[in-house]
Scaffold this motif. Structure first.
Motif, PDB file in Angstrom:
ATOM      1  N   THR A 140       0.836  -1.218   0.000  1.00 49.40           N
ATOM      2  CA  THR A 140       0.000   0.000   0.000  1.00 49.40           C
ATOM      3  C   THR A 140       0.870   1.267   0.000  1.00 49.40           C
ATOM      4  O   THR A 140       0.676   2.143  -0.857  1.00 49.40           O
ATOM      5  CB  THR A 140      -0.992  -0.033   1.184  1.00 49.40           C
ATOM      6  OG1 THR A 140      -1.778  -1.226   1.060  1.00 49.40           O
ATOM      7  CG2 THR A 140      -1.913   1.166   1.184  1.00 49.40           C
ATOM      8  N   GLY A 164      -3.082   7.815  11.290  1.00 49.22           N
ATOM      9  CA  GLY A 164      -3.058   6.365  11.522  1.00 49.22           C
ATOM     10  C   GLY A 164      -1.629   5.868  11.564  1.00 49.22           C
ATOM     11  O   GLY A 164      -0.815   6.244  10.714  1.00 49.22           O
ATOM     12  N   ARG A 165      -1.310   5.006  12.567  1.00 45.76           N
ATOM     13  CA  ARG A 165       0.077   4.544  12.728  1.00 45.76           C
ATOM     14  C   ARG A 165       0.199   3.027  12.590  1.00 45.76           C
ATOM     15  O   ARG A 165       1.017   2.395  13.252  1.00 45.76           O
ATOM     16  CB  ARG A 165       0.619   5.007  14.084  1.00 45.76           C
ATOM     17  CG  ARG A 165      -0.223   4.509  15.243  1.00 45.76           C
ATOM     18  CD  ARG A 165       0.298   4.995  16.585  1.00 45.76           C
ATOM     19  NE  ARG A 165      -0.751   4.904  17.602  1.00 45.76           N
ATOM     20  CZ  ARG A 165      -0.645   5.391  18.817  1.00 45.76           C
ATOM     21  NH1 ARG A 165       0.440   6.005  19.189  1.00 45.76           N
ATOM     22  NH2 ARG A 165      -1.637   5.274  19.680  1.00 45.76           N
ATOM     23  N   SER A 166      -0.661   2.414  11.751  1.00 48.51           N
ATOM     24  CA  SER A 166      -0.597   0.953  11.612  1.00 48.51           C
ATOM     25  C   SER A 166       0.747   0.548  10.992  1.00 48.51           C
ATOM     26  O   SER A 166       1.397   1.337  10.301  1.00 48.51           O
ATOM     27  CB  SER A 166      -1.731   0.448  10.721  1.00 48.51           C
ATOM     28  OG  SER A 166      -1.460   0.731   9.370  1.00 48.51           O
ATOM     29  N   VAL A 169       0.420   0.533   6.959  1.00 53.27           N
ATOM     30  CA  VAL A 169       0.226   1.747   6.146  1.00 53.27           C
ATOM     31  C   VAL A 169       0.857   2.988   6.798  1.00 53.27           C
ATOM     32  O   VAL A 169       1.859   3.519   6.316  1.00 53.27           O
ATOM     33  CB  VAL A 169      -1.270   2.040   5.848  1.00 53.27           C
ATOM     34  CG1 VAL A 169      -1.360   3.185   4.832  1.00 53.27           C
ATOM     35  CG2 VAL A 169      -2.010   0.823   5.322  1.00 53.27           C
ATOM     36  N   HIS A 192      -2.359   9.965  15.334  1.00 50.56           N
ATOM     37  CA  HIS A 192      -3.041   8.717  15.701  1.00 50.56           C
ATOM     38  C   HIS A 192      -4.172   9.020  16.672  1.00 50.56           C
ATOM     39  O   HIS A 192      -4.496  10.194  16.909  1.00 50.56           O
ATOM     40  CB  HIS A 192      -2.030   7.733  16.292  1.00 50.56           C
ATOM     41  CG  HIS A 192      -1.089   8.376  17.252  1.00 50.56           C
ATOM     42  ND1 HIS A 192      -1.476   8.687  18.537  1.00 50.56           N
ATOM     43  CD2 HIS A 192       0.169   8.849  17.085  1.00 50.56           C
ATOM     44  CE1 HIS A 192      -0.460   9.291  19.138  1.00 50.56           C
ATOM     45  NE2 HIS A 192       0.545   9.411  18.277  1.00 50.56           N
ATOM     46  N   SER A 193      -4.732   7.946  17.251  1.00 49.84           N
ATOM     47  CA  SER A 193      -5.936   8.123  18.079  1.00 49.84           C
ATOM     48  C   SER A 193      -5.683   8.975  19.328  1.00 49.84           C
ATOM     49  O   SER A 193      -6.616   9.492  19.925  1.00 49.84           O
ATOM     50  CB  SER A 193      -6.487   6.761  18.480  1.00 49.84           C
ATOM     51  OG  SER A 193      -5.464   5.990  19.053  1.00 49.84           O
ATOM     52  N   ALA A 211      -5.228   6.984   6.870  1.00 50.50           N
ATOM     53  CA  ALA A 211      -5.376   5.530   6.978  1.00 50.50           C
ATOM     54  C   ALA A 211      -5.872   5.192   8.371  1.00 50.50           C
ATOM     55  O   ALA A 211      -5.147   4.673   9.207  1.00 50.50           O
ATOM     56  CB  ALA A 211      -4.049   4.835   6.696  1.00 50.50           C
ATOM     57  N   LEU A 212      -7.135   5.533   8.639  1.00 53.88           N
ATOM     58  CA  LEU A 212      -7.669   5.167   9.952  1.00 53.88           C
ATOM     59  C   LEU A 212      -8.902   4.285   9.874  1.00 53.88           C
ATOM     60  O   LEU A 212      -9.174   3.519  10.782  1.00 53.88           O
ATOM     61  CB  LEU A 212      -7.912   6.417  10.831  1.00 53.88           C
ATOM     62  CG  LEU A 212      -9.127   7.314  10.633  1.00 53.88           C
ATOM     63  CD1 LEU A 212      -9.398   8.079  11.905  1.00 53.88           C
ATOM     64  CD2 LEU A 212      -8.887   8.264   9.499  1.00 53.88           C
ATOM     65  N   GLY A 213      -9.657   4.355   8.756  1.00 52.09           N
ATOM     66  CA  GLY A 213     -10.800   3.453   8.617  1.00 52.09           C
ATOM     67  C   GLY A 213     -12.073   3.966   9.255  1.00 52.09           C
ATOM     68  O   GLY A 213     -12.890   3.177   9.724  1.00 52.09           O
ATOM     69  N   PHE A 217     -14.188  10.808   7.720  1.00 43.97           N
ATOM     70  CA  PHE A 217     -13.619  11.421   8.929  1.00 43.97           C
ATOM     71  C   PHE A 217     -12.990  12.784   8.607  1.00 43.97           C
ATOM     72  O   PHE A 217     -13.124  13.746   9.357  1.00 43.97           O
ATOM     73  CB  PHE A 217     -12.558  10.469   9.494  1.00 43.97           C
ATOM     74  CG  PHE A 217     -11.826  10.978  10.697  1.00 43.97           C
ATOM     75  CD1 PHE A 217     -12.329  10.779  11.977  1.00 43.97           C
ATOM     76  CD2 PHE A 217     -10.602  11.639  10.562  1.00 43.97           C
ATOM     77  CE1 PHE A 217     -11.648  11.235  13.090  1.00 43.97           C
ATOM     78  CE2 PHE A 217      -9.914  12.100  11.676  1.00 43.97           C
ATOM     79  CZ  PHE A 217     -10.436  11.892  12.939  1.00 43.97           C
ATOM     80  N   VAL A 232      -6.660   6.289   2.110  1.00 42.57           N
ATOM     81  CA  VAL A 232      -6.379   4.851   2.130  1.00 42.57           C
ATOM     82  C   VAL A 232      -7.582   4.063   2.660  1.00 42.57           C
ATOM     83  O   VAL A 232      -7.743   2.880   2.389  1.00 42.57           O
ATOM     84  CB  VAL A 232      -5.130   4.561   2.998  1.00 42.57           C
ATOM     85  CG1 VAL A 232      -4.733   3.093   2.927  1.00 42.57           C
ATOM     86  CG2 VAL A 232      -3.961   5.435   2.582  1.00 42.57           C
ATOM     87  N   GLY A 233      -8.453   4.729   3.385  1.00 39.20           N
ATOM     88  CA  GLY A 233      -9.558   4.051   4.078  1.00 39.20           C
ATOM     89  C   GLY A 233     -10.461   3.247   3.158  1.00 39.20           C
ATOM     90  O   GLY A 233     -10.772   3.672   2.045  1.00 39.20           O
ATOM     91  N   ILE A 234     -10.811   2.069   3.627  1.00 41.60           N
ATOM     92  CA  ILE A 234     -11.806   1.240   2.927  1.00 41.60           C
ATOM     93  C   ILE A 234     -12.738   0.713   4.008  1.00 41.60           C
ATOM     94  O   ILE A 234     -12.333  -0.128   4.810  1.00 41.60           O
ATOM     95  CB  ILE A 234     -11.158   0.012   2.233  1.00 41.60           C
ATOM     96  CG1 ILE A 234     -10.142   0.441   1.178  1.00 41.60           C
ATOM     97  CG2 ILE A 234     -12.233  -0.876   1.619  1.00 41.60           C
ATOM     98  CD1 ILE A 234      -9.482  -0.735   0.465  1.00 41.60           C
ATOM     99  N   GLY A 272      -6.627   1.490  -3.431  1.00 43.65           N
ATOM    100  CA  GLY A 272      -6.943   0.052  -3.432  1.00 43.65           C
ATOM    101  C   GLY A 272      -6.327  -0.707  -4.599  1.00 43.65           C
ATOM    102  O   GLY A 272      -5.545  -1.653  -4.392  1.00 43.65           O
ATOM    103  N   THR A 275      -2.520  -1.117  -4.558  1.00 42.54           N
ATOM    104  CA  THR A 275      -1.962  -2.086  -3.612  1.00 42.54           C
ATOM    105  C   THR A 275      -1.718  -3.429  -4.312  1.00 42.54           C
ATOM    106  O   THR A 275      -0.649  -4.032  -4.169  1.00 42.54           O
ATOM    107  CB  THR A 275      -2.924  -2.252  -2.417  1.00 42.54           C
ATOM    108  OG1 THR A 275      -3.011  -0.998  -1.759  1.00 42.54           O
ATOM    109  CG2 THR A 275      -2.444  -3.292  -1.437  1.00 42.54           C
TER     110      THR A 275
END
Ligand code: NAD
Length: 293
Positions: A140, A164-166, A169, A192-193, A211-213, A217, A232-234, A272, A275
């Motif tokens: 991604t 987002g810190r996954s 991504v 992040h959160s 990229a938080l989903g 938002f 990036v969110g899906i 998407g 990726t």
């Protein structure tokens, strides 16, 4: 506003890879072979793995889908991974996440041979990425870099805000955007959160990578004019009016934010499809590296 058309760019990339595969075939060389391991029957995971396998077939790769039941133990999965590591016919493989709760994800990702880790999740490959060494970049983030590059989006000296810190991504994206070179050379803020007053930070961003989903938002009043938006969110949002019963929704309120943006990715049709294209690219790289050995 320019739409960052991931559908078109991913097709261009797939055509470029297909041409490479044809050359390999013409020279009597082995074509790349990707295996995907799916544990359980999660609907979204089945869809993702299915499209990866179909994409392989379309561009002339060989592919193998390993489907294991939801009750698979960690020991059984580790045994399967060992087999794939040792199988000379397989150039690269992926373990579709998430895994059932009885399996330790970290242990599994550590067991993959780094040379076959086309998802770029093994610590050895992640470390190399952070040190600017040649490696497999997670698909991604790799796709986002490719989109920025092909649309010639300036990133040097820009303030990039990643939401987002996954590990797959946000975190790698923050590292890649701050590296020397292009796309990169950005000043990066990773949020992040637990970030306080996020919209104060996003309002100062030249580039936002979300990229938080959480559907829609990022609102128009959180961004400045001319911002570059990578969504990036899906998220599958239930919708009775849709034949599938849901619609795919991004993290960004596209309708309103696109009025202020200079570049923006749509959802679906943005990050998407990129990726999958970059996973294929990593598999091609894995084949090339193995044939050089
Ligand atoms: P994740 O679900 O593992 O984590 C979400 C992140 O968002 C966390 O780091 C959290 O700290 C942060 N977050 C949550 N609420 C927040 C808030 N209010 N403010 C700021 N940050 C907040 O992340 P992921 O696996 O990267 O997935 C994120 C989204 O991207 C999901 O919708 C996922 O489906 C999608 N995704 C898309 C692709 C693709 O190919 N397009 C690939 C991977 C993930």
């Amino acid at each position: 506003m320019t739409l960052l058309d991931g559908k078109k760019i991913s097709n261009d990339i797939k055509n470029e890879i297909a041409a490479e595969v044809q050359k390999m075939k013409d020279n009597g060389e082995k074509v790349p072979h990707l295996a995907a391991v799916l544990v359980g029957d999660d609907g979204a995971s089945l869809t993702y793995v299915g499209s990866k396998v179909r994409a392989c077939e379309r561009i002339g790769f060989e592919s193998t889908l390993v489907k294991l039941p939801n009750t698979t133990t960690e020991v059984e999965l580790l045994k399967k991974i060992k087999e794939l590591n040792e199988d000379d016919a397989i150039d690269g493989f992926i373990i579709q996440l998430p895994l059932p709760p009885q399996i330790n994800e970290q242990k599994v990702l550590m067991a993959v041979d780094p040379h076959k880790d086309v998802d770029g999740f093994h610590p050895e490959n992640f470390g190399k990425m952070a040190l600017d060494m040649s490696t497999f970049i997670p698909a991604t983030p790799f796709g986002i870099l490719e989109l920025l590059e092909r649309y010639k989006v300036e990133t040097k000296g820009k303030h990039t805000v990643v939401i987002g810190r996954s590990h797959i991504v946000g975190r790698p994206m923050s590292i890649l955007m701050s590296r020397k070179g292009w796309p990169g050379n950005s000043t990066v803020t990773l949020t992040h959160s637990r970030t306080e007053d996020l919209s104060k930070i996003t309002k100062e961003a030249d580039i936002i990578i979300s990229a938080l989903g959480v559907p829609k938002f990022v609102k128009a009043d959180m961004v400045k004019d001319g911002v570059v938006i990578i969504d990036v969110g899906i998220t599958r949002v239930p919708d009775e009016n849709h034949p599938k019963g849901y619609v795919i929704t991004g993290d960004v309120d596209f309708e309103k934010v696109s009025e202020k943006a200079s570049f923006i990715t749509p959802v679906p049709g943005g990050v998407g499809p990129m990726t999958i294209a970059m996973l294929l690219k990593n598999t091609l790289l894995a084949r090339e590296q193995r044939s050089e050995k």
